[in-house]
Design an enzyme around this catalytic site. Structure first.
Site, short mmCIF file in Angstrom:
data_model
loop_
_atom_site.label_atom_id
_atom_site.label_comp_id
_atom_site.label_asym_id
_atom_site.label_seq_id
_atom_site.Cartn_x
_atom_site.Cartn_y
_atom_site.Cartn_z
N LYS A 9 13.36 -18.41 52.38
CA LYS A 9 13.13 -17.27 51.48
C LYS A 9 11.81 -16.62 51.79
CE LYS A 9 10.79 -19.29 47.48
NZ LYS A 9 10.75 -19.34 46.02
N SER A 25 21.60 -1.89 54.74
CA SER A 25 20.85 -3.06 55.17
C SER A 25 19.47 -3.09 54.56
CB SER A 25 20.74 -3.13 56.70
OG SER A 25 19.93 -2.09 57.18
N THR A 57 23.18 -8.11 51.30
CA THR A 57 23.15 -7.14 52.38
C THR A 57 22.85 -7.91 53.66
OG1 THR A 57 22.31 -4.97 53.10
CG2 THR A 57 20.72 -6.45 52.06
N TYR A 58 22.37 -7.23 54.68
CA TYR A 58 22.01 -7.92 55.92
C TYR A 58 20.64 -7.44 56.37
CZ TYR A 58 23.74 -3.66 58.18
OH TYR A 58 23.96 -2.35 58.55
N GLY A 73 20.70 2.31 52.09
CA GLY A 73 22.10 2.55 51.76
C GLY A 73 22.35 2.39 50.27
N ALA A 74 23.54 1.93 49.92
CA ALA A 74 23.90 1.76 48.51
C ALA A 74 22.95 0.82 47.79
CB ALA A 74 25.33 1.25 48.40
N ALA A 75 22.42 -0.17 48.50
CA ALA A 75 21.49 -1.13 47.89
C ALA A 75 20.21 -0.46 47.42
CB ALA A 75 21.18 -2.24 48.88
#
Length: 122
Positions: A9, A25, A57-58, A73-75
Site C-alpha cells: 500500500k 486509470s 482501477t489500474y 477517467g470515471a474515477a
C-alpha cells in the site's frame, strides 16, 4: 486453499490531479510504484480518506520523483485534488506462502515523496 492478502500500500498519498477526460486509470510516481512493487497496468484499490469513496482501477507509471497521483477517467469523480488516498494492491497466496508473507507498506510526506517503507503498521 488460496487466500487474498494485502500485497502493498501507498499510505496517505495526496491527489495531485483529477482528470475526467482521460483514458482512465491512476498515474502514480514511478518511485512510489517501484517501492510498493506495483506494476504498470496492475489492478489497484483506492480508498479516499476524505470522502470514503472506494474504487478499483489500474496503475500507470508516472515520471519518477514527480509526486504525481492523478486519478483519471470515471474515477476522477471520486477524488479531488488535495484528497488523501490509500492505494492498495492485493495478491493471492497459497498456505505455504501465507506463513512467510509480509506486505510492503509505503509512507510519504505531503509532497508524495517516499519517507519510509515497512512491513508492519505503526
Amino acid at each position: 486453499m488460496q487466500r487474498t492478502f494485502l500485497k502493498s500500500k501507498l499510505h496517505r498519498v495526496t491527489t495531485t490531479a483529477s482528470e475526467v477526460d482521460y483514458e482512465g486509470s491512476c498515474e502514480i510516481d514511478g518511485i512510489l510504484l517501484d517501492a510498493a512493487g506495483i506494476g504498470d497496468f496492475e489492478q489497484i484499490q483506492i480508498y479516499n480518506i476524505k470522502n470514503g469513496n472506494r474504487f478499483t482501477t489500474y496503475a500507470i507509471r508516472g515520471k519518477d520523483n514527480s509526486g504525481v497521483i492523478s486519478v483519471n477517467g470515471a474515477a476522477a469523480h471520486k477524488a479531488d485534488i488535495g484528497d488523501l488516498l490509500i492505494i492498495a494492491s492485493y495478491a493471492v497466496y497459497n498456505e505455504t506462502e501465507v506463513k512467510n508473507h509480509t506486505p510492503t507498506l509505503c509512507y510519504v510526506d505531503a509532497n508524495n515523496t517516499l519517507t519510509r517503507v515497512s512491513t508492519r503498521i505503526g
